[in-house]
Write a protein that holds these residues in place. Structure first.
Motif, PDB file in Angstrom:
ATOM      1  N   VAL A   1       0.795  -1.774   0.166  1.00 51.42           N
ATOM      2  CA  VAL A   1       0.002  -0.107  -0.491  1.00 51.42           C
ATOM      3  C   VAL A   1       1.144   1.124  -0.107  1.00 51.42           C
ATOM      4  N   LYS A   2       2.322   1.447   0.773  1.00 50.16           N
ATOM      5  CA  LYS A   2       2.472   2.118   0.926  1.00 50.16           C
ATOM      6  C   LYS A   2       3.736   2.555  -0.595  1.00 50.16           C
ATOM      7  N   ASN A   3       3.967   1.524  -1.333  1.00 51.75           N
ATOM      8  CA  ASN A   3       4.970   1.816  -2.469  1.00 51.75           C
ATOM      9  C   ASN A   3       4.194   2.187  -3.084  1.00 51.75           C
ATOM     10  N   ALA A   4       2.272   1.461  -3.372  1.00 46.91           N
ATOM     11  CA  ALA A   4       1.380   1.938  -4.143  1.00 46.91           C
ATOM     12  C   ALA A   4       0.813   3.877  -3.778  1.00 46.91           C
TER      13      ALA A   4
ATOM     14  N   LEU B   1       4.555   5.143  -5.471  1.00 45.31           N
ATOM     15  CA  LEU B   1       4.417   5.125  -7.007  1.00 45.31           C
ATOM     16  C   LEU B   1       2.708   5.859  -7.945  1.00 45.31           C
ATOM     17  N   ALA B   2       1.609   5.796  -7.130  1.00 45.33           N
ATOM     18  CA  ALA B   2       0.423   6.647  -8.075  1.00 45.33           C
ATOM     19  C   ALA B   2       0.261   8.437  -8.509  1.00 45.33           C
ATOM     20  N   GLY B   3       1.366   8.630  -6.934  1.00 47.69           N
ATOM     21  CA  GLY B   3       2.537  10.150  -7.028  1.00 47.69           C
ATOM     22  C   GLY B   3       2.618  10.770  -7.843  1.00 47.69           C
ATOM     23  N   LYS B   4       3.611  10.125  -8.021  1.00 46.57           N
ATOM     24  CA  LYS B   4       4.451   9.892  -9.132  1.00 46.57           C
ATOM     25  C   LYS B   4       4.208   9.875 -10.795  1.00 46.57           C
ATOM     26  N   HIS B   5       3.255   9.050 -10.903  1.00 47.51           N
ATOM     27  CA  HIS B   5       2.391   8.896 -12.148  1.00 47.51           C
ATOM     28  C   HIS B   5       1.461   9.082 -12.368  1.00 47.51           C
ATOM     29  N   GLY B   6       0.840  10.407 -11.067  1.00 47.05           N
ATOM     30  CA  GLY B   6      -0.255  10.770 -11.441  1.00 47.05           C
ATOM     31  C   GLY B   6      -1.535   9.969 -11.667  1.00 47.05           C
ATOM     32  N   THR B   7      -1.391   8.934 -10.558  1.00 49.07           N
ATOM     33  CA  THR B   7      -2.524   8.467 -11.169  1.00 49.07           C
ATOM     34  C   THR B   7      -3.567   8.367 -10.011  1.00 49.07           C
ATOM     35  N   ASP B   8      -4.852   8.260 -10.224  1.00 47.34           N
ATOM     36  CA  ASP B   8      -5.586   8.310  -8.892  1.00 47.34           C
ATOM     37  C   ASP B   8      -5.589   6.988  -8.021  1.00 47.34           C
TER      38      ASP B   8
END
Length: 106
Positions: free
Chosen positions: A46-49, A52-59
């Motif tokens: 969860v923490k890594n996801a 990564l979501a923040g870095k890639h601009g995903t929801d």
């Protein structure tokens, strides 16, 4: 689905907190062959996801929810081990339906 405030989506922390508790409870069950260590694996995912979501601009909300639920079948019933990805999708859908989570995301 989360509402928007000033152009930003409000993350459904109520659902995320529920999932965290649900996963924790399932991990503590004596029937979970992966014991509590599996919870710490899922928590790290969860923490890594989220990063990564923040870095890639995903929801972030969708990514965090998916991360909490990614091994839900494994911790629910070891008999689902071989096909846990398929069973997990069904269990996740059931949980999200019970929480009235916006269906367009699952």
């Amino acid at each position: 689905m989360g509402k928007k405030r000033k152009g930003k989506k409000i993350i459904r922390n109520d659902i995320i907190e529920y999932l965290q508790k649900e996963v924790y409870c399932r991990c503590k069950q004596p029937t979970n062959k992966f014991v509590i260590g599996c919870y710490y694996h899922i928590e790290a995912v969860v923490k890594n996801a989220e990063i990564l979501a923040g870095k890639h601009g995903t929801d972030k909300e969708v990514v965090i929810i998916a991360a909490w639920l990614h091994d839900i079948a494994l911790i629910t019933d070891y008999a689902m081990y071989e096909e846990h990805h398929k069973y997990g999708a069904d269990i996740a859908k059931e949980i999200l339906n019970e929480l009235n989570y916006d269906k367009k995301w699952h």
